[in-house]
Scaffold this motif. Sequence first.
Motif, short mmCIF file in Angstrom:
data_model
loop_
_atom_site.label_atom_id
_atom_site.label_comp_id
_atom_site.label_asym_id
_atom_site.label_seq_id
_atom_site.Cartn_x
_atom_site.Cartn_y
_atom_site.Cartn_z
N TYR A 77 48.64 35.64 38.27
CA TYR A 77 49.42 36.28 39.33
C TYR A 77 48.88 37.69 39.55
O TYR A 77 48.69 38.45 38.59
N LEU A 78 48.65 38.02 40.82
CA LEU A 78 48.06 39.29 41.18
C LEU A 78 49.12 40.24 41.72
O LEU A 78 49.83 39.91 42.68
N LEU A 79 49.22 41.42 41.11
CA LEU A 79 50.11 42.48 41.58
C LEU A 79 49.26 43.55 42.25
O LEU A 79 48.15 43.86 41.78
N ARG A 80 49.80 44.12 43.33
CA ARG A 80 49.02 45.14 44.04
C ARG A 80 49.93 46.26 44.56
O ARG A 80 51.01 46.01 45.09
N SER A 81 49.45 47.49 44.40
CA SER A 81 50.09 48.65 45.02
C SER A 81 48.99 49.60 45.42
O SER A 81 48.28 50.14 44.56
N GLY A 82 48.80 49.79 46.72
CA GLY A 82 47.66 50.58 47.18
C GLY A 82 46.37 49.89 46.81
O GLY A 82 46.16 48.71 47.11
N ASP A 83 45.50 50.59 46.08
CA ASP A 83 44.23 50.03 45.63
C ASP A 83 44.29 49.53 44.19
O ASP A 83 43.27 49.13 43.63
N LEU A 84 45.47 49.56 43.59
CA LEU A 84 45.62 49.11 42.21
C LEU A 84 45.92 47.62 42.17
O LEU A 84 46.86 47.14 42.80
N ASN A 85 45.12 46.88 41.40
CA ASN A 85 45.30 45.44 41.23
C ASN A 85 45.47 45.11 39.76
O ASN A 85 44.56 45.38 38.95
N PHE A 86 46.61 44.53 39.40
CA PHE A 86 46.85 44.01 38.06
C PHE A 86 46.89 42.49 38.13
O PHE A 86 47.63 41.92 38.95
N LEU A 87 46.12 41.84 37.26
CA LEU A 87 46.09 40.39 37.21
C LEU A 87 46.59 39.93 35.85
O LEU A 87 46.12 40.42 34.81
N PHE A 88 47.55 39.02 35.83
CA PHE A 88 48.10 38.49 34.58
C PHE A 88 47.77 37.01 34.49
O PHE A 88 48.11 36.23 35.40
N SER A 89 47.11 36.63 33.40
CA SER A 89 46.65 35.25 33.26
C SER A 89 47.07 34.69 31.91
O SER A 89 47.05 35.39 30.89
N ALA A 90 47.45 33.40 31.92
CA ALA A 90 47.82 32.70 30.70
C ALA A 90 47.37 31.26 30.80
O ALA A 90 47.40 30.66 31.88
N PHE A 125 37.08 51.04 40.62
CA PHE A 125 37.80 50.05 39.85
C PHE A 125 38.27 48.94 40.81
O PHE A 125 38.78 49.23 41.90
N HIS A 126 38.12 47.69 40.42
CA HIS A 126 38.54 46.60 41.28
C HIS A 126 39.86 45.99 40.82
O HIS A 126 40.79 45.86 41.60
N HIS A 127 39.95 45.60 39.55
CA HIS A 127 41.21 45.10 39.02
C HIS A 127 41.21 45.17 37.50
O HIS A 127 40.17 45.39 36.88
N VAL A 128 42.38 45.01 36.93
CA VAL A 128 42.55 44.90 35.48
C VAL A 128 43.18 43.55 35.20
O VAL A 128 44.19 43.19 35.82
N GLU A 129 42.58 42.77 34.30
CA GLU A 129 43.17 41.49 33.94
C GLU A 129 43.76 41.55 32.53
O GLU A 129 43.07 41.90 31.57
N ARG A 131 42.15 42.08 28.89
CA ARG A 131 40.94 41.30 28.66
C ARG A 131 39.75 41.89 29.41
O ARG A 131 38.65 41.99 28.87
N ALA A 132 39.97 42.28 30.69
CA ALA A 132 38.85 42.72 31.52
C ALA A 132 39.21 43.93 32.35
O ALA A 132 40.29 44.00 32.94
N ILE A 133 38.29 44.88 32.36
CA ILE A 133 38.31 45.96 33.36
C ILE A 133 37.23 45.59 34.37
O ILE A 133 36.05 45.45 34.01
N ALA A 134 37.64 45.38 35.61
CA ALA A 134 36.69 44.95 36.65
C ALA A 134 36.34 46.12 37.55
O ALA A 134 37.23 46.87 37.98
N VAL A 142 35.96 42.72 28.02
CA VAL A 142 34.76 42.66 28.86
C VAL A 142 34.84 43.63 30.03
O VAL A 142 35.93 44.00 30.48
N LEU A 143 33.65 44.02 30.48
CA LEU A 143 33.49 44.74 31.73
C LEU A 143 33.06 43.71 32.75
O LEU A 143 32.03 43.06 32.58
N ARG A 144 33.86 43.55 33.78
CA ARG A 144 33.62 42.52 34.80
C ARG A 144 33.05 43.16 36.06
O ARG A 144 33.61 44.11 36.60
N TYR A 145 31.94 42.63 36.53
CA TYR A 145 31.34 43.09 37.78
C TYR A 145 31.76 42.16 38.91
O TYR A 145 31.69 40.94 38.79
N VAL A 146 32.20 42.74 40.02
CA VAL A 146 32.62 41.98 41.20
C VAL A 146 31.90 42.54 42.41
O VAL A 146 31.84 43.76 42.61
N SER A 147 31.33 41.65 43.23
CA SER A 147 30.74 42.10 44.49
C SER A 147 31.04 41.08 45.58
O SER A 147 31.17 39.88 45.30
#
Length: 428
Positions: A75-88, A34-38, A125-128, A172-177
């Motif tokens: 705004y990106l929140l992070r704790s360990g490998d967990l990334n939460f992104l909040f967009s408006a 998992f990369h991030h959740v938006e 919106r997205a699981i990346a 959506v399922l978001r692919y990141v590389s």
Amino acid sequence: MGNETQTKTGFKLVGFKKFIRTNPKTDRFKVKRFHHVEFWCTDATNTALRFSQGLGMPIVAKSDLSTGNLIHASYLLRSGDLNFLFSAPYSPSISLSSPSSTASIPTFSASTCFSFCASHGLAVRAIAIEVDDAELAFTVSVNHGALPSSPPIVLENGVKLAEVHLFGVDVVLRYVSYNNPNLLFLPGFESLLNESSNSSLDFGIRRLDHANANVPELASAVKYIKQFTGFHEFAEFTTEDVGTSESGLNNVVLASNDETVLLPICEPIYGTKRKSPIETYLEHNEGAGFQHLALASEDIFRTLREMRKKSGVGGFEFMAPPPVTYYRNLKNRVVDVLSDEQIKECEELGILVDRDDQGTILQIFTKPVGDRPTVLIEIIQRVGCMLKDEEEKEYQRGGCGGFGKGNFSELFKSIEEYEKTLETRRTA
């Protein structure tokens, strides 16, 4: 049919007891994690601050007017490998008329976000997921039936993004590389790592364990996702396994090859005494989507103590705990895993405990985090199932301890009681 359940489309579920877990390793492309959740919302600033303080996740990066982004605030929140992104999005007169090149999330659409928030409220919106090659993952997915949302986009530093639809047109399922391990997040984000107000926040949350989706009909959703990802079935539960006397669900858990990307999918049982909490979610969310995100803690007791300090003052509140008898019986189930002191602490904090043949799971659920009875947060800790990789480093097998099969009915009872306070009971 015994414990075997057949859906309207002929899709058969054998249930927890008859399900035989296998891992055919059939992923169609290399999945890393998992990369991030938006989350999409109407006010990213305050929503991000609320989650940051309530979960102990520092805000580590931003993209907004101050960084030249005229389309959206993120705004990106992070704790360990967990990334939460909040967009408006910004106001329509600004976001819809400004150059799209100023957006740091190139797939962000202000008009789509306005519609999304009106329909779903605060929602995912997205699981990346991080993959070896986002362009390849997208091409393979579409060739195997995935509905495209955004074709591959190449950003600075070799970052690639692409998206396919998961549920309807809104999730959506978001692919990141990318090839740069030192990259903070995505190009266009400004680091906030040196801000002292953020540095002390840490409640012990370390990664996204699984993302649970609710859908109106399970068979088609499972078939669609398996078809284009190659993910395999990790577990399944029927209403006979996990229902209550008043409502129920069916559930299938899909997993990547290494079983660290886990996607449980639930459908409601209709026509029960009470409306299933899954059905309530679908009504208030205006369709399918991600209902809860399970966040793995390295010390669930510490995480819960810190989170409960924030309850009622901007953090999150939790579902009602199970009755005293639950904890009286708990010692017989986990005596070899938890001490008497830990069992007592589970009771004090309202933590549920379950186990499978390989490990133990400790879990607790928040009440819905927004106005609607939709999105929840689960805090989870898995105990056991330790393995070693090729370099002799220890790691924990994905899904260790299961998904709280023995706790489903207790959770449903709590949700049912909570929903009664919202007057969501089925009318005659």
